[in-house]
Scaffold this motif. Structure first.
Motif, PDB file in Angstrom:
ATOM      1  N   PRO A 112       0.830  -1.207   0.000  1.00  0.00           N
ATOM      2  CA  PRO A 112       0.000   0.000   0.000  1.00  0.00           C
ATOM      3  C   PRO A 112       0.870   1.265   0.000  1.00  0.00           C
ATOM      4  O   PRO A 112       1.975   1.277   0.548  1.00  0.00           O
ATOM      5  N   ASN A 113       0.370   2.314  -0.628  1.00  0.00           N
ATOM      6  CA  ASN A 113       1.007   3.640  -0.607  1.00  0.00           C
ATOM      7  C   ASN A 113       2.384   3.690  -1.264  1.00  0.00           C
ATOM      8  O   ASN A 113       3.226   4.479  -0.853  1.00  0.00           O
ATOM      9  N   VAL A 114       2.619   2.872  -2.282  1.00  0.00           N
ATOM     10  CA  VAL A 114       3.891   2.968  -3.003  1.00  0.00           C
ATOM     11  C   VAL A 114       3.728   3.705  -4.335  1.00  0.00           C
ATOM     12  O   VAL A 114       4.703   3.945  -5.030  1.00  0.00           O
ATOM     13  N   VAL A 149       3.661  11.069   3.209  1.00  0.00           N
ATOM     14  CA  VAL A 149       3.041   9.877   2.628  1.00  0.00           C
ATOM     15  C   VAL A 149       3.382   8.678   3.503  1.00  0.00           C
ATOM     16  O   VAL A 149       4.542   8.278   3.599  1.00  0.00           O
ATOM     17  N   HIS A 150       2.375   8.128   4.141  1.00  0.00           N
ATOM     18  CA  HIS A 150       2.571   7.035   5.108  1.00  0.00           C
ATOM     19  C   HIS A 150       3.140   5.785   4.439  1.00  0.00           C
ATOM     20  O   HIS A 150       2.751   5.426   3.329  1.00  0.00           O
ATOM     21  N   ASN A 152      -3.671   8.698   0.474  1.00  0.00           N
ATOM     22  CA  ASN A 152      -2.598   8.410   1.419  1.00  0.00           C
ATOM     23  C   ASN A 152      -3.094   7.522   2.567  1.00  0.00           C
ATOM     24  O   ASN A 152      -3.049   7.891   3.732  1.00  0.00           O
ATOM     25  N   TYR A 153      -3.639   6.347   2.206  1.00  0.00           N
ATOM     26  CA  TYR A 153      -3.996   5.368   3.231  1.00  0.00           C
ATOM     27  C   TYR A 153      -4.039   3.986   2.597  1.00  0.00           C
ATOM     28  O   TYR A 153      -4.269   3.855   1.392  1.00  0.00           O
ATOM     29  N   GLN A 174       6.035  -4.785 -10.459  1.00  0.00           N
ATOM     30  CA  GLN A 174       6.092  -4.568  -9.019  1.00  0.00           C
ATOM     31  C   GLN A 174       6.610  -3.153  -8.752  1.00  0.00           C
ATOM     32  O   GLN A 174       7.763  -2.835  -9.030  1.00  0.00           O
ATOM     33  N   VAL A 175       5.715  -2.309  -8.242  1.00  0.00           N
ATOM     34  CA  VAL A 175       6.078  -0.919  -7.950  1.00  0.00           C
ATOM     35  C   VAL A 175       6.753  -0.866  -6.579  1.00  0.00           C
ATOM     36  O   VAL A 175       6.224  -1.365  -5.591  1.00  0.00           O
ATOM     37  N   VAL A 176       7.930  -0.250  -6.547  1.00  0.00           N
ATOM     38  CA  VAL A 176       8.723  -0.191  -5.327  1.00  0.00           C
ATOM     39  C   VAL A 176       8.935   1.274  -4.954  1.00  0.00           C
ATOM     40  O   VAL A 176       9.410   2.070  -5.773  1.00  0.00           O
TER      41      VAL A 176
END
Length: 374
Positions: free
Chosen positions: A10-12, A112-113, A31-32, A102-104
């Motif tokens: 999440p959040n990447v 941004v948490h 942003n959650y 794969q988003v890193v």
């Protein structure tokens, strides 16, 4: 149509990246964790500058690029293979796509948490891979249990399947993705029926901040983001024999609503020469094992999708089944040669137009005219 699933913690920046490559605002980006629940689907045209050149050469009325599908999938958390978070939904959705992007997260932003509290790309990749590997192990162990009755009965197909299965189990148990296991062609055919998550071709997208991209591309500055990106690129090469593409999802999302001229000016102001979305889309296209051949004329210049290794008669069938059924020959020239010569007439004079038969293996960028009779 083949599809690539955009996955990650999440959040990447998954949904932001999805919106950027599809040039839409379909996916909510917030942003959650678990902002995305149901997967978002988007058709993405594959950028191909060759079409513009061919269109000018042939005075084409229109240009038709090829396309692939991207899928924005819910964020994964540790324990997904046991049903944590949206784990079961995540795994079922990823099972349906043909490749994985794969988003890193490689950007630092206190606003941004991060689900783990700190930026560590390799840790994040390991979380994703571990959950996919655990899901594959559970699937294979269930499959092995179901085979026992047939094995006791002496079934040859069951024995062949079990032999391949027994190769995968220790490989996965060692933390290695299925895609890196060396198999014979016969074994690959059997393994295809396992539908393993880690058998899908994978590449990594290093999502960096807006101000980080220009220094990264110019390689003129060492900073934590550079270290993050280098670590992901090395991991991708060493563990998956694949590539890691650097992209700023935030920059790309800003380009969605801009004209071509405005987008170019915006990038120049940031010190960046071109959008990273195009490079990512092309990388995914090739990751899926797809290649492009081109046709051109007054009506249109068009890109057609084939699989790597397809032959001329198969390529003809992509245009129309009549072309394949009545195939006689293909008139072929490499795009680079045609562009350099400037016209088909000059290409014929130079002897660069070749006549190829049905067994010719089409190369990416071949410009082809088909001869057929039905």
């Amino acid at each position: 149509m083949l599809s690539a699933g955009i996955v990650g913690l999440p959040n990447v920046g998954k949904s932001t990246l999805f919106n950027a490559v599809t040039r839409t605002r379909k996916a909510p980006a917030a942003n959650y964790p678990f902002c995305t629940i149901d997967p978002n689907l988007g058709m993405v045209t594959v950028p191909d500058e060759r079409l513009e050149v061919l269109a000018k050469l042939s005075r084409s009325q229109k240009i038709v690029p090829t396309a692939i599908e991207f899928v924005d999938i819910a964020g994964l958390v540790k324990g997904a293979s046991a049903g944590e978070g949206l784990g079961n939904q995540f795994l079922s959705h990823i099972r349906e796509v043909d490749a994985i992007v794969q988003v890193v997260r490689c950007f630092e932003d206190p606003d941004v948490h991060h689900v783990s509290g700190a930026i560590d790309p390799i840790r994040d990749i390991d979380v994703i891979n571990t959950e996919l590997i655990l899901a594959d192990l559970a699937s294979l162990q269930k499959r092995r249990d179901r085979l026992q009755k047939e094995l006791r009965a002496g079934s040859k197909p069951a024995k062949a399947e079990n032999a391949v299965l027994e190769k995968f189990l220790p490989h996965l148990d060692a933390g290695k993705p299925a895609v890196t296991l060396s198999l014979t062609e016969e074994e690959k055919g059997i393994a295809g029926g396992f539908f393993l998550l880690t058998a899908k071709p994978t590449l990594f997208a290093c999502n960096v901040g807006e101000t980080d991209l220009a220094p990264l591309l110019s390689r003129d500055e060492e900073n934590p983001v550079t270290d993050h990106v280098k670590a992901v690129q090395e991991y991708a090469q060493n563990h998956f024999a694949t590539e890691a593409v650097v992209i700023s999802a935030q920059i790309e999302s800003e380009l969605v609503d801009l004209s071509e001229t405005e987008a170019a000016e915006y990038l120049r102001d940031l010190g960046v020469n071109e959008s990273g979305a195009g490079a990512l889309i092309r990388a995914v296209y090739h990751l899926l094992g797809l290649r492009t051949f081109l046709t051109t004329g007054e009506k249109e210049s068009r890109a057609w999708t084939i699989h790597a290794g397809d032959k001329a008669q198969q390529a003809a069938g992509v245009i129309h089944s009549d072309f394949e059924r009545g195939f006689i020959a293909a008139e072929v020239i490499a795009y680079e040669e045609l562009a350099a010569l400037g016209s088909f007439a000059k290409a014929r004079e130079a002897g660069k137009l070749r006549i190829e038969g049905k067994d010719y293996v089409v190369e990416d960028g071949d410009v082809i005219g088909f001869r057929f009779n039905v």
